[in-house]
Scaffold this motif. Structure first.
Motif, short mmCIF file in Angstrom:
data_model
loop_
_atom_site.label_atom_id
_atom_site.label_comp_id
_atom_site.label_asym_id
_atom_site.label_seq_id
_atom_site.Cartn_x
_atom_site.Cartn_y
_atom_site.Cartn_z
N TRP A 70 0.86 -1.26 -0.09
CA TRP A 70 0.10 -0.11 -0.05
C TRP A 70 0.87 1.17 0.01
N VAL B 297 2.95 1.80 -3.25
CA VAL B 297 2.18 2.11 -4.50
C VAL B 297 1.23 3.53 -4.14
N ARG B 298 0.94 3.85 -3.05
CA ARG B 298 -0.02 4.88 -2.80
C ARG B 298 1.03 6.23 -2.35
N TYR B 299 1.89 6.15 -1.82
CA TYR B 299 2.49 7.17 -1.15
C TYR B 299 3.82 7.45 -1.54
N GLN C 232 1.12 -5.73 -4.85
CA GLN C 232 1.35 -4.55 -5.51
C GLN C 232 0.67 -4.26 -6.89
N GLU D 146 -1.81 -1.46 -8.21
CA GLU D 146 -1.13 -0.32 -9.25
C GLU D 146 -2.26 -0.31 -10.31
N PHE E 10 -5.47 -0.82 -9.81
CA PHE E 10 -6.56 -0.42 -9.27
C PHE E 10 -7.29 0.92 -9.73
N GLU E 11 -8.48 0.61 -10.19
CA GLU E 11 -9.13 2.07 -10.53
C GLU E 11 -9.42 3.06 -9.51
N THR E 12 -8.80 4.04 -9.61
CA THR E 12 -9.21 5.08 -8.37
C THR E 12 -10.52 5.58 -8.56
N GLU F 111 -12.79 4.26 -5.93
CA GLU F 111 -12.99 4.59 -4.80
C GLU F 111 -13.49 6.03 -4.69
N GLU F 112 -13.64 6.92 -5.76
CA GLU F 112 -14.13 7.98 -5.90
C GLU F 112 -15.47 7.83 -5.80
N ALA G 113 -16.61 7.13 -2.56
CA ALA G 113 -16.49 8.53 -1.69
C ALA G 113 -17.91 9.51 -2.09
N ARG H 256 -13.16 7.06 4.32
CA ARG H 256 -11.84 5.96 3.91
C ARG H 256 -11.96 4.86 4.31
#
Lengths: 364, 279, 292
Positions: B87, B90-92, B164, B168, B170-172, B175-176, B179, B185
């Protein structure tokens, strides 16, 4: 070089991809294999190339049996659907490949190769791309390089698998005109596969329409478009309106309407009439015989033509009519109008022979 | 020429099918299949009762308990921290990320014996980390804890490397979407992200577990190897071998082979599931 | 259809939109926790190897490395890898060609069987050869009659090394060659190339980075293997000891500095492997991006 295909069959497992295909392609001809996906057109092309072997039947090149000849010895140029350019080689090296892999004795000298590759690059008008890699080219450029590479070995036959399939609409149009001109210049016997009827009609000298592994019709673009031999060809080469009705004593009865006919008399009682959208006249008034009353549901201008969707008054069936902008403008039609449809030509097929009969409506 | 046509009909224009497949099968048989079958056959000479007696002896059962227990514990630790590491990678963004990313594979590259002596030194009562725990009365090296430690180390990359790529890709947008529908979150993570990652996470877990069950090199240096307490099954095989108890060693080896094959099948199934989910 | 190739470096980070961001504190904590875990589990063990190796100074470090038994262990390790890696390379290429370019029944079973050595415990991997070629083994008596010694000798070590590194190259190549399909090879053949030419000029250049990747991993495992080799070696100093086995002996004799000195050679090899691996992964990614 002429190609004869005699009674070729091919199955993949239990799926019969090709059934009794017989076809002659004249020397210097440009032929399109046209059909929906899964109709066997690509398989047929690969059999001609020698990339697949037929289960039975034979392929003759210039009268000589080539069925057993290895693809290397067939002297064909093949342009793959996704071009299959060697991505680790420059454009120059891609085109030179066929010359470089020749046995030492027949291999041209380096300067000869250089000259030849540049000639080909000039021919496809991409001389400035010699040092690029395929990954750096646009789709249309890749397509032309693939063609140049295939031509480098001076093939007797040029085979193209969906040559414009992966391109944008605009590039596609430009490229097919360009291909036609190139063919007129080189006169290499060429066969290409396509599922796009417009492409086949525009580019080819002759069109072979395939469906479910069978040849439906072979003919010039005019022949297959204007005189389809089967309902399938009719449907596949453009939009068509179907009218269910009956034939009877020189008249066609469609719903309440009677259309007087010339030609054709001994037809089965009930029939399906095929009429292309541009073969229907729209009359503002003038009911009476020979016309079908309908209401305009939708008007869609599509570039140079206008497509009008109508609903028949008698059985609420829908009908499509295509007018030129001019015709449309003169008639001043709008949605909701009640109008009269007059088919200029009706065609019907005899179920057994699948022969087409054209019935001219009597003009009154 | 007829032969050519027959070949073409079967395999297309590319040559070399028979020779490459023939070589593959021969080499596979000589190196892998024949020796493995010979082992299984050898264990059959023991008879079912003999076999059963060997693999259920108390010392053996204790070693199973330790081997599978520690492997399971290690795999669980790796599932949690592997997911966390994947995580974060990939994310930060943080300084030296590429280096850290490359470093994750160290347990694949570092020979197990080296890992074993390094961990033993580090976690012994005098080692850098061990001395922190000694005053608390916790001994790590030369106890079952040491085994868990070693098995965590060697399984570390598996979960990271399976999770991983999925993360990578993963369709953001998902998440949107969550949200926009009002999820916070944590809810999004729980209900949207985690289920997507689950097949990969399980695959990584199973791979780490399978690797840990058979591990030998890194464990023996840090385990203490006390019978009934900190003796793993692979070590017991070696002990039997050194006592010329070939039949016993074979029986144990076959019992481990059976477990390995079971795990291999499970992992294959998981990977197929994972791919289905991705497609 | 894009007219220009995609930029080669695709960022691995998903630059998350505002909604997909955790609060800064959470981000910071998660990163710190992950890094602390990696620090304790990866970085410290590696550091320990080098500090221990140099604990008695550079002179002792050098002496431990050039001591005859250490040198002979290094030689044997290099020899075993030099035999195992090329053999498995040839196998990997052959297997990948058959599996990726042709259709045949039983393909997925074959792929599972190729992966098998990865799921077998290293100890068992060594044991199977002892049971086949050792004195008590199936072929033991025959081998002894003909005075051939495989187990507790170099050939056994080589065999065990081949077994544990068996799948590496094949595993890397099969998916790569499958993804590339057969169109380019067919194009080469239509253009007059022989099968051999198509392989050398088209297939191999397309998979070269993946191939190298497999070879590097295969080599790292071959040189570092402990369990399997330990079973078949017999631990004869100066004769049948590889570097990892030599490390074990020194460590068990409480000669810790020397053990870590020799181990540091393997640790360096691991670092080189990691670096090469990262570079190759980047290369492979680039090659894949170029294709689309």
């Amino acid at each position: 070089m002429s190609i004869e295909i005699n009674d070729v069959e091919k199955s993949f497992g239990r799926f019969k991809a090709l059934k009794n295909i017989t076809l002659n392609i004249g020397s210097g001809e440009l032929v399109a294999l046209l059909g929906p996906s899964g109709c066997g057109k690509t398989t047929l092309l690969r059999i001609i190339a020698g990339l697949e072997a037929p289960d039975s039947g034979s392929i003759l090149f210039y009268g000589e049996d080539a069925t057993n000849r290895h693809v290397r010895e067939r002297q064909v140029g093949f342009v793959f659907q996704h071009y299959a350019l060697f991505r680790h080689m420059t454009v120059f090296e891609n085109i030179a490949f066929g010359l470089r892999v020749r046995p030492r004795g027949q291999r041209p000298s380096e300067s000869e190769i250089r000259r030849k590759v540049h000639d080909l690059l000039n021919l496809v008008q991409l001389d400035w791309l010699a040092d690029r890699y395929p990954g750096q080219l646009s789709g249309g450029q890749r397509q032309r390089i693939a063609l140049a590479r295939a031509l480098a070995v001076e093939p007797k036959v040029l085979l193209l698998d969906e040559p414009f399939g992966a391109l944008d609409a605009k590039v596609r149009k430009d490229l097919r005109r360009w291909l036609r001109r190139l063919h007129d210049e080189l006169h290499v016997t060429s066969v290409f596969v396509t599922h796009d009827q417009e492409e086949a009609l525009e580019v080819a000298d002759r069109v072979v329409v395939l469906n479910e592994g069978r040849v439906e019709q072979i003919g010039t673009p005019d022949e297959v478009y204007d005189h389809p031999e089967t309902p399938f060809v009719y449907h596949f080469l453009g939009d068509v309106n179907l009218f269910h009705g009956r034939v009877h004593d020189g008249h066609a009865r469609i719903g309440e309407t009677q259309v007087d006919l010339t030609g054709g008399s001994d037809h089965p009682e009930s029939a399906i009439f095929y009429v292309r959208p541009h073969e229907i006249e729209i009359l503002r008034d003038g009911g009476g015989t020979g016309t079908i009353a309908a209401k305009i549901r939708d008007i869609r201008p599509l570039g140079a033509t206008v497509r009008i969707e109508l609903e028949r008054i008698d059985d609420r069936g829908s009908v499509e009519v295509e007018l030129t902008r001019d015709q449309f403008g003169r008639k001043g039609l709008s949605e909701g109008d009640k109008v009269y449809l007059q088919p200029k030509r009706l065609r019907t097929f005899d179920g057994n022979t699948k022969r087409e009969t054209t019935l001219e409506a009597v003009n009154r | 020429m007829g032969a050519l046509l027959a070949m073409l009909k079967k395999h297309g224009v590319l040559p070399g099918f028979s020779i490459t497949l023939g070589f593959t099968l021969t080499y596979l048989s000589l190196i892998v299949l024949v020796p493995l079958s010979a082992t299984v056959l050898k264990s059959a000479t023991l008879g079912w009762d003999g076999f059963w007696t060997v693999i259920t002896a108390p010392r053996v059962l204790a070693s199973y308990k330790l081997t599978f227990g520690a492997a399971l514990a290690g795999a669980c630790i790796n599932a949690v921290f592997g997911l966390l590491v994947a995580w974060v990678l990939v994310r930060y963004d943080f300084f030296g990320k590429k280096l850290v990313d490359a470093f994750v594979d160290l347990p694949f590259a570092l020979p197990t014996a080296v890992a074993g002596i390094a961990l033993a030194t580090l976690y012994s009562s005098k080692g850098w980390i061990g001395q922190i725990f000694t005053p608390l009365g916790i001994k790590i090296a030369y106890t079952p804890l040491g085994v868990i430690l070693a098995l965590t180390f060697i399984g570390l990359p598996f979960v990271v490397r399976t999770v991983q790529p999925i993360l990578e890709d993963f369709e953001t947008e998902l998440e949107e979407a969550a949200a926009s529908l009002g999820a916070n979150r944590w809810q999004t993570f729980q209900k949207v992200i985690l289920p997507t990652l689950l097949p990969a996470l399980l695959t990584g877990f199973a791979l780490a577990f399978a690797r840990a069950v058979g591990e030998y090199g890194s464990v023996i240096f840090v385990a203490g190897n006390i019978p009934m307490v900190s003796e793993i099954t692979p070590l017991l095989i070696i002990t039997k071998l050194e006592q010329y108890d070939y039949a016993g060693a074979t029986a144990l080896a076959v019992s481990m082979l059976i477990v390995s094959f079971g795990l291999l099948l499970a992992i294959n199934g998981l990977q197929r599931w994972s791919q289905l989910r991705r497609a | 259809m894009s007219s220009i190739a995609l930029p080669s470096s695709i960022s691995r980070t998903r630059t998350a939109s505002r909604t997909n961001r955790e609060p800064a504190l959470v981000r910071w904590l998660l990163t710190a926790l992950a890094l602390a875990f990696l620090f304790g589990f990866l970085f410290l063990p590696l550091t320990v190897v080098f500090t221990q190796a140099l604990g008695k100074g550079w002179a002792a470090y050098g002496a431990a490395l050039i001591e005859p038994n250490a040198l002979s262990a290094m030689w044997l390790t290099v020899l075993a890898a030099a035999i195992a890696v090329p053999l498995n390379l040839v196998f990997g290429i052959a297997a990948a060609w058959a599996i990726a370019k042709f259709e045949f029944p039983g393909k997925s079973l074959l792929m599972t069987l190729i992966d098998l050595p990865f799921s077998v415990s290293p100890v068992v991997s060594g044991l199977i050869y002892v049971l086949l070629f050792g004195l008590q083994g199936w072929l033991g008596p025959w081998l002894q009659e003909h005075d051939i010694k495989l187990i507790f000798a170099v050939p056994g070590i080589v065999l065990a090394t081949i077994f544990v590194t068996f799948p590496f190259v094949a595993r890397e190549l099969v998916p790569l060659m499958q993804a590339q399909g057969t169109e380019e090879e067919e194009a080469a053949i239509v253009l007059g190339a022989s099968g051999w030419q198509a392989f050398w000029r088209v297939t191999l250049p397309n998979v070269k980075w993946g191939l190298l990747y497999g070879v590097i991993l295969c080599n790292a495992r071959a040189m570092g293997e402990f369990g399997a080799v330990s079973v078949v070696s017999g631990h004869i100093r100066g004769m049948t000891n590889t570097i990892p086995l030599h490390v074990e002996i020194l460590y068990n004799e409480y000669n810790s500095a020397a053990a870590f000195a020799v181990a540091s050679v393997l640790a360096l090899l691991a670092l080189v492997t990691l670096a090469a691996k990262s570079i190759l992964e980047w290369r492979i990614k680039q090659q894949t991006v170029d294709r689309s």
